[in-house]
Every structure is written in C-alpha cells, then in structure tokens.
Design an enzyme around this catalytic site. Structure first.
Site, PDB file in Angstrom:
ATOM      1  N   HIS A 173      54.703  61.380  47.112  1.00  0.00           N
ATOM      2  CA  HIS A 173      53.271  61.244  46.818  1.00  0.00           C
ATOM      3  C   HIS A 173      52.390  61.904  47.868  1.00  0.00           C
ATOM      4  O   HIS A 173      51.206  62.123  47.637  1.00  0.00           O
ATOM      5  CB  HIS A 173      52.903  59.763  46.696  1.00  0.00           C
ATOM      6  CG  HIS A 173      53.447  59.140  45.447  1.00  0.00           C
ATOM      7  ND1 HIS A 173      52.668  58.882  44.340  1.00  0.00           N
ATOM      8  CD2 HIS A 173      54.700  58.745  45.119  1.00  0.00           C
ATOM      9  CE1 HIS A 173      53.422  58.345  43.386  1.00  0.00           C
ATOM     10  NE2 HIS A 173      54.659  58.251  43.841  1.00  0.00           N
ATOM     11  N   ASP A 213      45.855  65.734  51.932  1.00  0.00           N
ATOM     12  CA  ASP A 213      46.117  64.660  50.975  1.00  0.00           C
ATOM     13  C   ASP A 213      47.127  65.178  49.958  1.00  0.00           C
ATOM     14  O   ASP A 213      47.033  66.343  49.551  1.00  0.00           O
ATOM     15  CB  ASP A 213      44.809  64.301  50.237  1.00  0.00           C
ATOM     16  CG  ASP A 213      44.666  62.806  49.997  1.00  0.00           C
ATOM     17  OD1 ASP A 213      45.711  62.138  49.851  1.00  0.00           O
ATOM     18  OD2 ASP A 213      43.526  62.318  49.938  1.00  0.00           O
TER      19      ASP A 213
END
Ligand code: ADQ
Length: 473
Positions: free
Chosen positions: A161, A369
């Site tokens: 992720h 991110d």
C-alpha cells in the site's frame, strides 16, 4: 470461485464499512461472496507479567456474517520489535524515502521475522487447498515464504500500500536482500503505481540478477515472479451516497453557513511526516503573504487524525504543527477571521463527504504517498455543477492517474502557494471540465476494479507457473 483469505496487520468487520472505510470497503464484496477469512493482529498487546511470550499469541475467532475474522494477540516484545521497531521504525520511513528517520536497531528484524512466523503457524491450519491468499502491506512481506516453509501450496499474492523506493534507497536497509527475496516468494506482487513497479524491476535486476521473461515477469531466485501496478480506488457510489445521506448533508450545510463569507480549503490526513503537513502550512502562509486579497477570504481547515503517537518523530511533528498554526493565526488573523483551523482529531466517516463538498479547494500535498485516498474521496464528494479544485502533490501515487488536478511540488513553497491561489480563483467552467475528467478516472478505476483486477491476475499467475520451486528464506 475459491475462498479468499485476506491477511493484513489490522482486521476490520466488513459489515461495518461505513465506520471502517479503506480496505474494508474494497474487500467487503469479495469476502462476503466467497465466505472468506480475514486474518491479522487483534490489536491487543500482552505484557510479559501477564504471560506474553515472544513468538506466541492467543487466537480469537469471530464470525461476521459469512466472513470469519481470526486475530492473534502479540506479546509486548513482539509488538515493540515487529510493529513499532521494524515495520514503523525502519520500513515505513525508508519506503517513504526518509532514511534520516529510520532506526536500524539490529534487534528489530528478529521480531519482525518471529511475528511473520507466528502468523504463518496460526494461519496454516485454517487454510483449505483451493484458497487464494491475499497478503497486505509492509508488515507482512516475508509471510508467503514462511507459509511455503510450512508446506502451503495455495496461490499467494501481495499488495504494497505504500511506495517502493529506488534500489539505492532500499539497499540502505540492513537485510534488504532477505526482505526482497521474501517479496519474490509471492505469485503476484502488486504496487500502487508504475513508478513503484519500475523500482521493483530495477532492484531485482541490479541487486539479484533477475532476468525479465516478459513485461511484468522475471526469473529470479530460481522461480518466476510476476508484478504489476494496481492503483487502489474507492467505492465511488458508496462515497457519493454518504455525501447525500442525512449526516453528510447536515455537515455540508453547517460548514456552508458557518463559512458563508469565506472560501474554504481543506486538508484531511493522518498526522504523519510523509503527508507534508508543515510544508502545506508554509505554502498557505506564503499565499496569504503574496496575495493579500486572499486574507480574510480564505480559511484552511486542517483535520489531522492522531497516529502512532508513541513514536518520537510523530511527537516532533505535532509540536511543529501546533507552533506553525499558532504563528500563522497570530501573524495574519483578525478579530473576525482565523486563517487556519487545526483539528487534531478523527472525524466520523459519514461526515467527511459534507466537509469535502463545502470546500472550494482540497490540499493533498504529501511528500511521498503510496496512493492517497483522500484525493479520490474529495473528487467523489463534489457537486458536479459547482465542483471544488484538487491541489495534488506530484509525489502521491494518485498523481499518475489524476492528471486534471493541479499538480504541485510540495517542497517548492512558492510554486505551491501559486497553485493554491490559482485553485481559489479558478472559473466555474474550468472547474467543471477538470472534475469531469477526474470523476471518469476514479469511476473506471474504483475499489472494485482494484480488487477484481488483482485477484484475476493472481489466478492467472499461478496457472502459468505450476511446478515452480517455492522460495525458502
Ligand atoms: P494512509 O496513509 O492511511 O493509507 P490515505 O490513502 O490518505 O492514507 O487514507 C486515509 C484514510 O483515512 C482516508 O479514507 C481518509 O478519509 C481517512 N482519514 C484520514 N484522516 C482522517 C480524519 N482526521 N478523520 C477521519 N478520517 C480520516 C495507506 C497509504 C496510502 C494508500 C492507502 C490505501 O499510505 O498511500 O492510499 O494506504 O492503499
């Protein structure tokens, strides 16, 4: 259809998706329809004095509709070295390119491996022959290799992720070769972006002499590993429905009334150094300084949910945020206008869409991110007739997909200030055109697409590789 077994550090009840959000929403359908199993840590830490022994933990089972939730407790020693130490003190900072914040304590890696072995030992007896196992995130990279060592032959896929950094950053981790070898024990490895996938290919080719068989497939460590980019999405319909539900609407009207004389900007993040919160505040301050007409007319609401507060890098960040907000409000605020409202709290998920919809601009400006779901939630919550503008960091995985956002470099304070100013001034027609494009993308690549395309590729990966020797760590 095979039963899906999901393994992740934390487990959520897929019936309570409105509260849980994220992974629970994306996985709910497939778990419910296959009568799946979700395995992970219970969240409970057992102190040594209460009998908590390293490498051991009590298992709890809970039936949530058709889905079985199985969780295991961790001893204090395992929690500190596996969770705080290796996962969040080494992998999280290094994978977010922050070598300066990593704590390479030699003891942590032992705890990380011990907990992965504990998970494998507790999970293996629960598995059925034709299960498909889907492991999530950096806490559990060696899990497939540990399951293989116990004789598991099921298909096992992994999804990261968070970002994967370039090889020379990865190689700073003592034991990186062991870690990446473990990653190659999966049948399929999924990344958020093409950039991360590129770093993976580059790493195994330069550090492990991998040979590319075809696009996305390499021969390495005596087997074939497949990898791909599967950008995670949100359930757009679920989120727009939340925006239309009473709590979402009420929140929207409250915000609009409260700030009727201002243009709202919003930031919603976990408090984390990867999210670029101080950089964002400095860019907002620069905009107030450079464009005086924005004073009194723009208010930034920064909602920051508490996260990992027992890690020192996070306490430093909290202090920096408080002092920056105080300084901006002190220097620019008026009796009837505060430039920044900083809320260090979680907001109930049903209220978020109302806040997003009331905001003319969203600031999603992480320094790094994996994806960033706030960017997608903001788009989904907008009124298509009068949509707001997304200011997005080029260093979020989402930037590969969301081309119609205003892309910024969050390290460039002046450039970001200029983009925020542009967003506040943007004419309706341009806002609508950009929003249409963004909406199309998040609809096409939503959470269901993410889940289905990963599982489809995992099914095919195994079929082509039968007979490949399993990798042992
Ligand atoms: P996170 O780093 O947690 O996830 P993100 O993708 O932004 O980051 O997801 C955060 C979620 O929490 C969003 O659904 C958001 O609405 C919610 N949230 C954040 N702050 C909140 C607050 N104050 N109150 C209520 N809700 C809040 C990791 C990776 C990301 C990746 C996701 C999913 O770091 O890059 O997108 O996993 O793969």
């Amino acid at each position: 259809m095979s039963r899906i077994v999901v393994v992740s550090n934390r487990v959520a009840d897929p019936r309570k998706t409105a509260a849980a959000g994220g992974l629970a929403v994306a996985l709910a359908d497939v778990l419910n329809s296959t009568g799946g199993l979700w395995f992970g840590w219970s969240g409970k830490v057992v102190e040594t004095a209460e009998g908590g022994k390293a490498g051991e933990g009590t298992v709890h089972t809970h039936q949530a509709g058709p889905v079985k939730l199985v969780t295991v407790d961790l001893s204090r020693e395992d929690h500190d070295s596996f969770y705080l130490g290796y996962s969040n003190g080494v992998l999280w900072p290094v994978f977010h390119y922050r070598l300066d914040l990593a704590d390479f304590d030699a003891g942590y890696i032992g705890g990380y491996r011990r907990v992965n072995q504990l998970f494998a030992r507790k999970l293996q007896p629960l598995l059925q022959d034709d299960d498909v196992i889907w492991v999530h995130d950096y806490h559990l990279i060696p899990l497939a290799a540990e399951l293989r060592a116990l004789g598991c032959q099921q298909r096992i896929g992994f999804f990261l992720h968070i970002p994967l950094p370039p090889p020379l950053i990865l190689a700073a981790i003592p034991g990186h070769d062991w870690l990446m070898r473990g990653l190659c024990a999966y049948d399929l490895v999924g990344f958020q972006s093409q950039a991360d996938l590129g770093h993976f290919g580059h790493y195994i080719e330069t550090e492990a002499h991998a040979q590319q068989v075809e696009a996305g497939r390499w021969r390495v460590f005596g087997r074939v590993v497949q990898a791909g980019a599967f950008p995670i999405g949100i359930d757009v319909d679920e989120f727009t429905a939340l925006a239309e539900a009473p709590e979402g609407r009420e929140m929207f009207h409250r915000m609009r009334n409260e700030y009727s004389r201002r243009k709202l900007l919003v930031g919603v993040d976990r408090v984390d150094y990867s999210k670029g919160l101080p950089h964002r505040l400095r860019a907002f301050r620069e905009m107030l300084q450079k464009y005086p007409e924005t004073r009194k007319s723009a208010t930034l609401i920064q909602i920051a949910s508490p996260s990992r507060e027992n890690v020192s890098a996070y306490t430093d960040l909290l202090h920096e945020m408080e002092s920056l907000c105080g300084a901006i409000n002190g220097n620019y605020g008026e009796l009837d206008w505060m430039p920044v409202r900083y809320i260090h709290r979680n907001v109930a998920r049903p209220r978020l869409p109302g806040i997003y919809r009331a905001a003319r601009v969203a600031l999603v400006t992480p320094l790094r991110d994996g994806m960033n779901l706030v960017a997608k939630e903001y788009i989904a919550a907008q009124d298509p007739a009068d949509p707001g503008v997304l200011v997005l960091s080029r260093f979020a995985g989402a930037a590969e997909q969301l081309k119609e956002a205003l892309l910024v470099n969050p390290y460039d304070t002046e450039g970001t200030a200029g983009a925020i100013h542009l967003a506040l001034q943007m004419p309706l027609e341009e806002r609508q055109a950009r929003h249409r494009g963004l909406m199309e993308t998040i609809r096409r690549y939503d959470g269901h697409w993410w889940c289905d395309s990963f599982l489809d590729a995992l099914g095919k990966a195994k079929a082509e590789e039968t007979g490949t020797p399993w990798l042992r760590l």
